[in-house]
Design a protein around this motif. Structure first.
Motif, PDB file in Angstrom:
ATOM      1  N   LEU A  90      41.131  46.689  39.391  1.00 19.98           N
ATOM      2  CA  LEU A  90      41.056  46.034  40.698  1.00 19.98           C
ATOM      3  C   LEU A  90      39.651  45.486  40.946  1.00 19.98           C
ATOM      4  O   LEU A  90      39.483  44.342  41.391  1.00 19.98           O
ATOM      5  CB  LEU A  90      41.446  47.012  41.811  1.00 19.98           C
ATOM      6  N   VAL A  91      38.644  46.301  40.640  1.00 19.30           N
ATOM      7  CA  VAL A  91      37.249  45.880  40.816  1.00 19.30           C
ATOM      8  C   VAL A  91      36.960  44.665  39.927  1.00 19.30           C
ATOM      9  O   VAL A  91      36.364  43.685  40.387  1.00 19.30           O
ATOM     10  CB  VAL A  91      36.283  47.050  40.502  1.00 19.30           C
ATOM     11  N   GLU A  92      37.395  44.706  38.691  1.00 22.12           N
ATOM     12  CA  GLU A  92      37.167  43.586  37.775  1.00 22.12           C
ATOM     13  C   GLU A  92      37.815  42.309  38.288  1.00 22.12           C
ATOM     14  O   GLU A  92      37.227  41.230  38.198  1.00 22.12           O
ATOM     15  CB  GLU A  92      37.694  43.926  36.386  1.00 22.12           C
ATOM     16  N   ALA A  93      39.026  42.402  38.838  1.00 20.86           N
ATOM     17  CA  ALA A  93      39.735  41.222  39.344  1.00 20.86           C
ATOM     18  C   ALA A  93      38.993  40.592  40.515  1.00 20.86           C
ATOM     19  O   ALA A  93      38.838  39.365  40.579  1.00 20.86           O
ATOM     20  CB  ALA A  93      41.154  41.596  39.762  1.00 20.86           C
ATOM     21  N   VAL A  94      38.505  41.419  41.431  1.00 21.33           N
ATOM     22  CA  VAL A  94      37.775  40.896  42.596  1.00 21.33           C
ATOM     23  C   VAL A  94      36.447  40.285  42.150  1.00 21.33           C
ATOM     24  O   VAL A  94      36.058  39.209  42.616  1.00 21.33           O
ATOM     25  CB  VAL A  94      37.558  41.996  43.652  1.00 21.33           C
ATOM     26  N   GLU A  95      35.753  40.935  41.225  1.00 21.21           N
ATOM     27  CA  GLU A  95      34.481  40.399  40.749  1.00 21.21           C
ATOM     28  C   GLU A  95      34.693  39.100  39.981  1.00 21.21           C
ATOM     29  O   GLU A  95      33.896  38.169  40.104  1.00 21.21           O
ATOM     30  CB  GLU A  95      33.751  41.440  39.906  1.00 21.21           C
ATOM     31  N   PHE A  96      35.782  38.995  39.205  1.00 18.40           N
ATOM     32  CA  PHE A  96      36.097  37.761  38.495  1.00 18.40           C
ATOM     33  C   PHE A  96      36.359  36.628  39.492  1.00 18.40           C
ATOM     34  O   PHE A  96      36.056  35.466  39.217  1.00 18.40           O
ATOM     35  CB  PHE A  96      37.300  37.959  37.576  1.00 18.40           C
ATOM     36  N   ALA A  97      36.895  36.970  40.665  1.00 16.55           N
ATOM     37  CA  ALA A  97      37.156  35.973  41.713  1.00 16.55           C
ATOM     38  C   ALA A  97      35.876  35.561  42.442  1.00 16.55           C
ATOM     39  O   ALA A  97      35.887  34.640  43.245  1.00 16.55           O
ATOM     40  CB  ALA A  97      38.171  36.513  42.709  1.00 16.55           C
ATOM     41  N   GLY A  98      34.757  36.259  42.166  1.00 16.59           N
ATOM     42  CA  GLY A  98      33.475  35.845  42.725  1.00 16.59           C
ATOM     43  C   GLY A  98      32.930  36.692  43.844  1.00 16.59           C
ATOM     44  O   GLY A  98      32.005  36.270  44.546  1.00 16.59           O
ATOM     45  N   TYR A  99      33.460  37.882  44.025  1.00 13.98           N
ATOM     46  CA  TYR A  99      33.006  38.742  45.127  1.00 13.98           C
ATOM     47  C   TYR A  99      32.490  40.082  44.584  1.00 13.98           C
ATOM     48  O   TYR A  99      32.989  40.584  43.581  1.00 13.98           O
ATOM     49  CB  TYR A  99      34.156  38.995  46.110  1.00 13.98           C
ATOM     50  N   GLU A 100      31.544  40.652  45.294  1.00 11.04           N
ATOM     51  CA  GLU A 100      31.023  41.973  44.960  1.00 11.04           C
ATOM     52  C   GLU A 100      31.959  43.009  45.577  1.00 11.04           C
ATOM     53  O   GLU A 100      32.391  42.853  46.722  1.00 11.04           O
ATOM     54  CB  GLU A 100      29.619  42.166  45.548  1.00 11.04           C
ATOM     55  N   THR A 101      32.264  44.052  44.839  1.00 10.17           N
ATOM     56  CA  THR A 101      33.170  45.073  45.367  1.00 10.17           C
ATOM     57  C   THR A 101      32.870  46.448  44.807  1.00 10.17           C
ATOM     58  O   THR A 101      32.349  46.579  43.707  1.00 10.17           O
ATOM     59  CB  THR A 101      34.644  44.707  45.091  1.00 10.17           C
ATOM     60  N   THR A 102      33.195  47.445  45.606  1.00  9.30           N
ATOM     61  CA  THR A 102      33.103  48.847  45.192  1.00  9.30           C
ATOM     62  C   THR A 102      34.273  49.594  45.828  1.00  9.30           C
ATOM     63  O   THR A 102      34.732  49.221  46.910  1.00  9.30           O
ATOM     64  CB  THR A 102      31.783  49.506  45.654  1.00  9.30           C
ATOM     65  N   PRO A 103      34.750  50.654  45.189  1.00  8.07           N
ATOM     66  CA  PRO A 103      35.784  51.466  45.829  1.00  8.07           C
ATOM     67  C   PRO A 103      35.226  52.082  47.115  1.00  8.07           C
ATOM     68  O   PRO A 103      34.073  52.509  47.156  1.00  8.07           O
ATOM     69  CB  PRO A 103      36.077  52.546  44.800  1.00  8.07           C
ATOM     70  N   ALA A 104      36.031  52.073  48.171  1.00 13.36           N
ATOM     71  CA  ALA A 104      35.588  52.616  49.458  1.00 13.36           C
ATOM     72  C   ALA A 104      35.851  54.093  49.544  1.00 13.36           C
ATOM     73  O   ALA A 104      36.647  54.631  48.864  1.00 13.36           O
ATOM     74  CB  ALA A 104      36.291  51.899  50.607  1.00 13.36           C
ATOM     75  N   THR A 108      41.471  51.448  48.582  1.00 11.07           N
ATOM     76  CA  THR A 108      40.686  50.588  49.458  1.00 11.07           C
ATOM     77  C   THR A 108      39.388  50.233  48.765  1.00 11.07           C
ATOM     78  O   THR A 108      38.720  51.089  48.191  1.00 11.07           O
ATOM     79  CB  THR A 108      40.393  51.301  50.790  1.00 11.07           C
ATOM     80  N   LEU A 109      39.044  48.957  48.820  1.00 11.54           N
ATOM     81  CA  LEU A 109      37.808  48.459  48.234  1.00 11.54           C
ATOM     82  C   LEU A 109      36.942  47.828  49.312  1.00 11.54           C
ATOM     83  O   LEU A 109      37.464  47.159  50.209  1.00 11.54           O
ATOM     84  CB  LEU A 109      38.099  47.382  47.175  1.00 11.54           C
ATOM     85  N   THR A 110      35.642  48.029  49.223  1.00 11.27           N
ATOM     86  CA  THR A 110      34.703  47.301  50.058  1.00 11.27           C
ATOM     87  C   THR A 110      34.400  46.000  49.333  1.00 11.27           C
ATOM     88  O   THR A 110      34.057  46.027  48.151  1.00 11.27           O
ATOM     89  CB  THR A 110      33.409  48.118  50.258  1.00 11.27           C
ATOM     90  N   VAL A 111      34.537  44.868  50.029  1.00 11.94           N
ATOM     91  CA  VAL A 111      34.331  43.566  49.400  1.00 11.94           C
ATOM     92  C   VAL A 111      33.257  42.823  50.172  1.00 11.94           C
ATOM     93  O   VAL A 111      33.373  42.606  51.374  1.00 11.94           O
ATOM     94  CB  VAL A 111      35.635  42.738  49.380  1.00 11.94           C
ATOM     95  N   GLU A 112      32.199  42.425  49.474  1.00 13.05           N
ATOM     96  CA  GLU A 112      31.115  41.669  50.086  1.00 13.05           C
ATOM     97  C   GLU A 112      31.266  40.190  49.761  1.00 13.05           C
ATOM     98  O   GLU A 112      31.650  39.831  48.653  1.00 13.05           O
ATOM     99  CB  GLU A 112      29.768  42.165  49.567  1.00 13.05           C
ATOM    100  N   GLY A 113      30.964  39.344  50.744  1.00 11.22           N
ATOM    101  CA  GLY A 113      30.950  37.906  50.512  1.00 11.22           C
ATOM    102  C   GLY A 113      32.125  37.156  51.082  1.00 11.22           C
ATOM    103  O   GLY A 113      32.140  35.926  51.054  1.00 11.22           O
ATOM    104  N   MET A 114      33.135  37.852  51.606  1.00  8.37           N
ATOM    105  CA  MET A 114      34.252  37.145  52.231  1.00  8.37           C
ATOM    106  C   MET A 114      33.797  36.639  53.591  1.00  8.37           C
ATOM    107  O   MET A 114      33.273  37.415  54.391  1.00  8.37           O
ATOM    108  CB  MET A 114      35.467  38.065  52.413  1.00  8.37           C
ATOM    109  N   GLY A 115      34.016  35.354  53.856  1.00  6.22           N
ATOM    110  CA  GLY A 115      33.564  34.805  55.119  1.00  6.22           C
ATOM    111  C   GLY A 115      34.628  34.080  55.913  1.00  6.22           C
ATOM    112  O   GLY A 115      34.347  33.551  56.990  1.00  6.22           O
ATOM    113  N   CYS A 116      35.857  34.043  55.386  1.00 10.64           N
ATOM    114  CA  CYS A 116      36.913  33.308  56.086  1.00 10.64           C
ATOM    115  C   CYS A 116      38.270  33.757  55.574  1.00 10.64           C
ATOM    116  O   CYS A 116      38.366  34.545  54.635  1.00 10.64           O
ATOM    117  CB  CYS A 116      36.741  31.808  55.883  1.00 10.64           C
ATOM    118  N   GLU A 117      39.326  33.211  56.182  1.00 12.91           N
ATOM    119  CA  GLU A 117      40.678  33.554  55.761  1.00 12.91           C
ATOM    120  C   GLU A 117      40.969  33.055  54.355  1.00 12.91           C
ATOM    121  O   GLU A 117      41.747  33.660  53.622  1.00 12.91           O
ATOM    122  CB  GLU A 117      41.696  33.008  56.754  1.00 12.91           C
ATOM    123  N   GLY A 118      40.340  31.960  53.956  1.00  2.71           N
ATOM    124  CA  GLY A 118      40.504  31.463  52.595  1.00  2.71           C
ATOM    125  C   GLY A 118      39.976  32.464  51.582  1.00  2.71           C
ATOM    126  O   GLY A 118      40.565  32.651  50.514  1.00  2.71           O
TER     127      GLY A 118
END
Length: 66
Positions: free
Chosen positions: A52-66, A4-14
């Motif tokens: 996993l963290v690198e992939a999410v950050e490359f997509a433009g979101y901040e993330t950390t393992p939860a 599980t990862l905490t992801v910051e910056g997601m604001g919609c289903e897209g």
């Protein structure tokens, strides 16, 4: 194994789709899901957490393992 990862910056289903697609492209991921309302993403499989963290950050979101 579930990661599980905490992801910051997601604001919609897209945003969920972008994160899920980024995670699905990581070697070892069997299934990926994201929930923008809760700000988390979950991955089933044996993928390396750092990848996993690198992939999410490359997509433009901040993330950390939860």
């Amino acid at each position: 194994m579930t990661t599980t990862l905490t992801v910051e910056g997601m604001g919609c289903e897209g945003c969920e789709d972008i994160v899920e697609n980024a995670l699905s492209g990581v070697n070892g991921v069997d299934e990926a899901s994201a929930d923008y309302e809760d700000g988390v993403a979950s991955v089933e499989g044996d993928a390396d957490t750092e990848s996993l963290v690198e992939a999410v950050e490359f997509a433009g979101y901040e993330t950390t393992p939860a």
